[in-house]
Design a protein around this motif. Structure first.
Motif, mmCIF file in Angstrom:
data_model
loop_
_atom_site.group_PDB
_atom_site.id
_atom_site.type_symbol
_atom_site.label_atom_id
_atom_site.label_comp_id
_atom_site.label_asym_id
_atom_site.label_seq_id
_atom_site.Cartn_x
_atom_site.Cartn_y
_atom_site.Cartn_z
ATOM 1 N N TYR A 313 0.846 -1.194 0.000
ATOM 2 C CA TYR A 313 0.000 0.000 0.000
ATOM 3 C C TYR A 313 0.880 1.242 0.000
ATOM 4 O O TYR A 313 2.088 1.159 0.248
ATOM 5 N N ASN A 314 0.247 2.364 -0.261
ATOM 6 C CA ASN A 314 0.971 3.629 -0.294
ATOM 7 C C ASN A 314 1.111 4.165 1.138
ATOM 8 O O ASN A 314 0.124 4.581 1.735
ATOM 9 N N CYS A 315 2.318 4.136 1.669
ATOM 10 C CA CYS A 315 2.476 4.613 3.058
ATOM 11 C C CYS A 315 3.031 6.040 3.070
ATOM 12 O O CYS A 315 3.613 6.478 4.054
ATOM 13 N N GLY A 316 2.789 6.732 1.972
ATOM 14 C CA GLY A 316 3.215 8.129 1.920
ATOM 15 C C GLY A 316 2.050 8.982 1.463
ATOM 16 O O GLY A 316 2.164 9.840 0.585
ATOM 17 N N GLN A 317 0.908 8.725 2.116
ATOM 18 C CA GLN A 317 -0.330 9.370 1.666
ATOM 19 C C GLN A 317 -0.481 10.789 2.233
ATOM 20 O O GLN A 317 0.099 11.114 3.272
ATOM 21 N N ASP A 318 -1.276 11.607 1.545
ATOM 22 C CA ASP A 318 -1.613 12.943 2.036
ATOM 23 C C ASP A 318 -2.985 12.820 2.704
ATOM 24 O O ASP A 318 -3.962 12.423 2.060
ATOM 25 N N TRP A 319 -3.068 13.172 3.972
ATOM 26 C CA TRP A 319 -4.326 12.939 4.706
ATOM 27 C C TRP A 319 -5.505 13.712 4.128
ATOM 28 O O TRP A 319 -6.659 13.390 4.373
ATOM 29 N N ARG A 320 -5.192 14.763 3.342
ATOM 30 C CA ARG A 320 -6.296 15.553 2.769
ATOM 31 C C ARG A 320 -6.932 14.851 1.570
ATOM 32 O O ARG A 320 -8.029 15.179 1.155
ATOM 33 N N ASP A 321 -6.211 13.867 1.041
ATOM 34 C CA ASP A 321 -6.694 13.133 -0.131
ATOM 35 C C ASP A 321 -7.728 12.101 0.337
ATOM 36 O O ASP A 321 -7.399 11.124 1.003
ATOM 37 N N ARG A 322 -8.993 12.332 -0.022
ATOM 38 C CA ARG A 322 -10.052 11.454 0.475
ATOM 39 C C ARG A 322 -10.403 10.350 -0.514
ATOM 40 O O ARG A 322 -11.308 9.557 -0.287
ATOM 41 N N LYS A 323 -9.716 10.293 -1.623
ATOM 42 C CA LYS A 323 -10.022 9.259 -2.612
ATOM 43 C C LYS A 323 -9.089 8.054 -2.480
ATOM 44 O O LYS A 323 -9.506 6.910 -2.603
ATOM 45 N N THR A 324 -7.804 8.344 -2.223
ATOM 46 C CA THR A 324 -6.886 7.217 -2.055
ATOM 47 C C THR A 324 -7.272 6.515 -0.759
ATOM 48 O O THR A 324 -7.425 7.152 0.273
ATOM 49 N N ASP A 325 -7.436 5.201 -0.836
ATOM 50 C CA ASP A 325 -7.889 4.463 0.340
ATOM 51 C C ASP A 325 -6.997 3.245 0.532
ATOM 52 O O ASP A 325 -6.987 2.332 -0.298
ATOM 53 N N ARG A 326 -6.276 3.256 1.627
ATOM 54 C CA ARG A 326 -5.374 2.130 1.924
ATOM 55 C C ARG A 326 -6.119 0.793 1.888
ATOM 56 O O ARG A 326 -5.562 -0.226 1.492
ATOM 57 N N ALA A 327 -7.379 0.815 2.323
ATOM 58 C CA ALA A 327 -8.145 -0.435 2.362
ATOM 59 C C ALA A 327 -8.261 -1.067 0.971
ATOM 60 O O ALA A 327 -8.391 -2.281 0.834
ATOM 61 N N ARG A 328 -8.220 -0.247 -0.059
ATOM 62 C CA ARG A 328 -8.380 -0.777 -1.417
ATOM 63 C C ARG A 328 -7.112 -1.445 -1.938
ATOM 64 O O ARG A 328 -7.150 -2.188 -2.944
ATOM 65 N N ALA A 329 -5.972 -1.144 -1.326
ATOM 66 C CA ALA A 329 -4.677 -1.381 -1.967
ATOM 67 C C ALA A 329 -4.414 -2.838 -2.382
ATOM 68 O O ALA A 329 -4.024 -3.095 -3.523
ATOM 69 N N ALA A 330 -4.615 -3.787 -1.458
ATOM 70 C CA ALA A 330 -4.260 -5.178 -1.782
ATOM 71 C C ALA A 330 -5.045 -5.650 -3.003
ATOM 72 O O ALA A 330 -4.488 -6.226 -3.951
ATOM 73 N N TYR A 331 -6.338 -5.381 -2.991
ATOM 74 C CA TYR A 331 -7.187 -5.813 -4.110
ATOM 75 C C TYR A 331 -6.756 -5.106 -5.398
ATOM 76 O O TYR A 331 -6.599 -5.731 -6.451
ATOM 77 N N ASP A 332 -6.556 -3.799 -5.307
ATOM 78 C CA ASP A 332 -6.178 -3.045 -6.504
ATOM 79 C C ASP A 332 -4.864 -3.552 -7.103
ATOM 80 O O ASP A 332 -4.717 -3.636 -8.317
ATOM 81 N N HIS A 333 -3.927 -3.925 -6.249
ATOM 82 C CA HIS A 333 -2.634 -4.386 -6.771
ATOM 83 C C HIS A 333 -2.681 -5.805 -7.310
ATOM 84 O O HIS A 333 -2.031 -6.110 -8.307
ATOM 85 N N PHE A 334 -3.418 -6.682 -6.623
ATOM 86 C CA PHE A 334 -3.270 -8.109 -6.933
ATOM 87 C C PHE A 334 -4.385 -8.713 -7.775
ATOM 88 O O PHE A 334 -4.184 -9.739 -8.411
ATOM 89 N N MET A 335 -5.547 -8.085 -7.774
ATOM 90 C CA MET A 335 -6.679 -8.711 -8.463
ATOM 91 C C MET A 335 -6.395 -8.918 -9.950
ATOM 92 O O MET A 335 -6.664 -9.974 -10.513
#
Ligand code: GCV
Length: 669
Positions: A313-335
């Motif tokens: 996952y992206n561990c360099g996120q900007d907290w103001r960014d409400r679209k990037t969601d760590r919860a999505r990361a595994a699925y987005d990368h591996f599916m």
């Protein structure tokens, strides 16, 4: 001896429970693992009978316990890998036969038999047949070679000290304990592979690693190592670690070949790549399938496997960014990579989409991938669940995860069926647990935390066991067989997750912990940070909108979950704030407003810890003083922690929303 024997502390059994056959074990099989089975039998039975028991090697006239390997034994296993692990315990006249389809299975049969005797279940359970449900039952150590343990809460490593590999009686006891709960694979070093640990796969350490491999092999356990994806750069003179670069490929082939020359029965690699600063294929514009398959091809000729983690996952996120969601990361990368991994690759997926929080939904990746080997990763070490100070028995949580219906195919495609290979016919899959051991006398810091370790093993063998059954077994084997002890310990364990959840972050939102240490509350500790772990509380409400209008995370689930999670009204309330931004005045199914629920549960959590303390006090003199005092001390610290959580959480939300507690209790800090 400066360590306890945990659940292997066999106690004398009652005279009337002794069967004449017990003192005549006959070993009818050869090889190191079969020999271990015989030895384990004798160690345990000598303790339980109160007299020495010696192993025999020939059939005798008298009633005996026969230990045998029957390669053509019939089993109900769905694949060959599992079939080999089947065993049977049955009675023939006055003799008992323990048969395994392999020596490893026989060893499991012997441990099972000994447990039955210790628990006085022999007559009730025989004849007993078992094929373990999870093909791989793996422990992941996060031990570093300096002797520290990442997220370790029970002392230092018993594998390493000051960059030396330790090998002593404790390591042997450890191997016995692991085998006795069904473990068949152990990763001996942290997934974050630092400079010195990168050398584990080289001659600097291989001979010493071999000592472990040989020890584990005696117990039917394969040894694995975590590797550094950038090893060709750090150990070789290659400027890249691009998985498609011929020099890199050759470097790994040579390195792996050498590992197998020294350790022919080596299991394979565990890899954390492109995650939290670790190197990986992304640097070269390659996919994780490119990375995993490159290693898999190097291991395949030797029968090794690659366990590749999906914690990317992206561990360099900007907290103001409400679209990037760590919860999505595994699925987005591996599916999108489904079906492109080699047969000897397993994707290891954390149970939830975030990181071992007290409550998370099940990772949607389990319901997505269909053509890829998968393994469920849970954390036995209680990083976010009380750090083995607070009591949090995790078996009920893991049972919920295993029972979760992904609806990947039809109804009933549960996580258990997927990771055990029943759904898609895979044989390289199973469960991995980040282990909670260290060199503390009692192994796990809090004596009661050993129930999680024991339970992980038992659950991966037999997921149909209930959390109560496992708790009872553990308590009887480790603390006392007396009913008055079990009557206290089993409910204490079984209710502890719910108690912990009550005084922790509410309704699935997670985090709110002290940054880095992850023990104790800091409501905004991670809120304006880079880790993608936000609760989004403001004056009006709290929660992350993960619906289609929000981050879109819900769309990663199959129906009906997608629709169920998408609406506040249907979303299971324990996960409400994970999926939705909810006003404090929103009325829950209990009729309480959200804010009142937060206040109430936090008061209840503290009261429940006080009640646990009372219950535990009643065990004074009924279990060992050492265990009693250890848990007494831990519960006192838990109470302080629970109060701090209560006061900080309640004060924070009171200040945010200004809504008073209906019960007018003191909310301040
Ligand atoms: C081993 C979390 C932990 C890290 C751990 C990581 C992982 O982020 O805090 O200590 O690193 O998970 O699972 O790789």
């Amino acid at each position: 001896m400066n360590y306890t024997k945990c659940w292997l502390d066999y106690q004398p059994i009652l005279e009337e429970k002794k069967k004449s056959c017990y003192c005549h074990p006959v070993l009818m099989a050869e090889g190191v693992v079969a020999k271990t089975a015989g030895e384990e039998y004798c160690i345990a039975m000598s303790e339980m009978l109160g007299e020495p028991v010696d192993l025999l090697y020939d059939i005798i006239e008298e009633p005996s316990v026969c230990l045998e390997v029957v390669e053509d034994m019939e089993t109900d296993a769905t694949n060959d890998a599992l079939a080999k692990q089947s065993f049977k315990i049955h009675q023939e006249e006055d003799s008992i036969i323990i048969s395994g389809k392999s020596a490893e299975a026989l060893l499991q049969g012997v441990f099972t038999f000994l447990r039955m005797v210790a628990l006085d279940q022999i007559d009730e359970k025989m004849p007993y047949t078992c094929t373990p449900v999870m093909p791989l039952r793996m422990m992941n150590h996060w031990d570093d070679m300096d002797g520290s343990i990442e997220r370790g809460y029970s002392g230092r490593s018993f594998f390493y000290d000051d960059y030396e590999i330790l090998y002593n009686e404790r390591t042997e006891m450890y191997a016995r304990m692991m085998a006795s709960i069904g473990t068949n694979a152990i990763v001996i070093n942290n997934v974050n592979v630092h400079e010195k640990e990168t050398y584990l796969i080289t001659d600097v350490y291989l001979q010493q690693v071999k000592q472990y491999t040989d020890l584990f092999a005696k117990y039917g356990i394969k040894l694995f190592m975590s590797v550094n994806f950038a090893a060709p750069m750090e150990l070789g003179d290659i400027p890249v670690s691009d998985p498609l670069n011929p020099d890199v490929i050759q470097w790994w082939e040579k390195a792996v070949k050498h590992v197998y020359e020294v350790i022919p029965n080596f299991g394979g690699f565990l890899v954390k790549a492109d995650s939290e600063g670790r190197p990986g294929p992304f640097t070269y514009g390659r996919t994780h399938a490119d990375g995993a398959n490159m290693l898999a091809k190097a291991l395949a000729p030797h029968g090794g496997i690659v366990v590749w983690r999906c914690f990317v996952y992206n561990c360099g996120q900007d907290w103001r960014d409400r679209k990037t969601d760590r919860a999505r990361a595994a699925y987005d990368h591996f599916m999108e990579l489904d079906g492109t991994f080699d047969d000897n690759v397993i994707l290891q997926i954390k149970n939830g989409p975030m990181d071992f929080q007290v409550r998370e939904p099940v990772s949607p990746l389990f319901g997505g991938l269909k053509k890829t080997n998968m393994m469920l990763e849970v954390q036995i070490a209680q990083e976010y669940t009380g750090q083995q100070i607070d009591l949090c028995y995790l078996i009920p949580m893991w049972k919920e995860i295993l029972a979760f219906d992904t609806y990947a195919d039809d109804e009933g495609t549960t996580v258990e069926k997927i990771v055990s290979g029943q759904s898609y016919g895979q044989s390289v899959c199973g469960m991995a647990g980040v282990i909670n051991t260290g060199d503390d006398e009692n192994w796990t810091g809090n004596d009661l935390a050993a129930a999680n370790l024991y339970g992980f093993g038992r659950l991966s063998m037999e997921p149909s066991l209930t959390a109560e059954e496992i708790a009872e077994e553990w308590s009887k084997l480790s603390l006392s067989k007396e009913k008055e002890v079990t009557d206290v310990v089993v409910p204490m364990l079984c209710n502890s997750w719910s108690t912990y959840e009550k005084y922790n972050a509410p309704l699935g939102i997670g985090w709110m912990v002290t940054p880095h240490y992850h023990y104790g509350p800091d409501i905004d500790g991670y809120e304006y940070d880079r880790w993608g772990t936000y609760h989004r509380a403001d004056l009006h409400g709290i929660g992350v909108d993960r619906t289609e209008a929000g981050t879109g995370y819900v769309t990663q689930y199959n129906e009906p979950w997608r629709s169920i999670y998408a609406k506040k009204e249907t979303c299971p309330e324990e996960l409400l704030l994970f999926f939705h931004y909810v006003p404090y005045t929103y009325v829950l199914k209990t009729g309480k407003t959200l804010i009142q629920h937060i206040y109430d549960t936090h008061f209840e959590g503290v009261e429940e810890v006080e009640e646990m303390q009372k219950q535990w006090t009643s065990l004074n003199g009924k279990i060992s003083d050492r265990a009693f005092e250890c848990v007494t001390e831990r519960l006192a610290r838990q109470l302080e922690n629970a109060k701090e959580w209560r006061d900080r959480v309640n004060t924070y939300f009171y200040r945010k929303c200004g809504i008073a507690d209906e019960k007018n209790r003191n909310i301040y800090l």
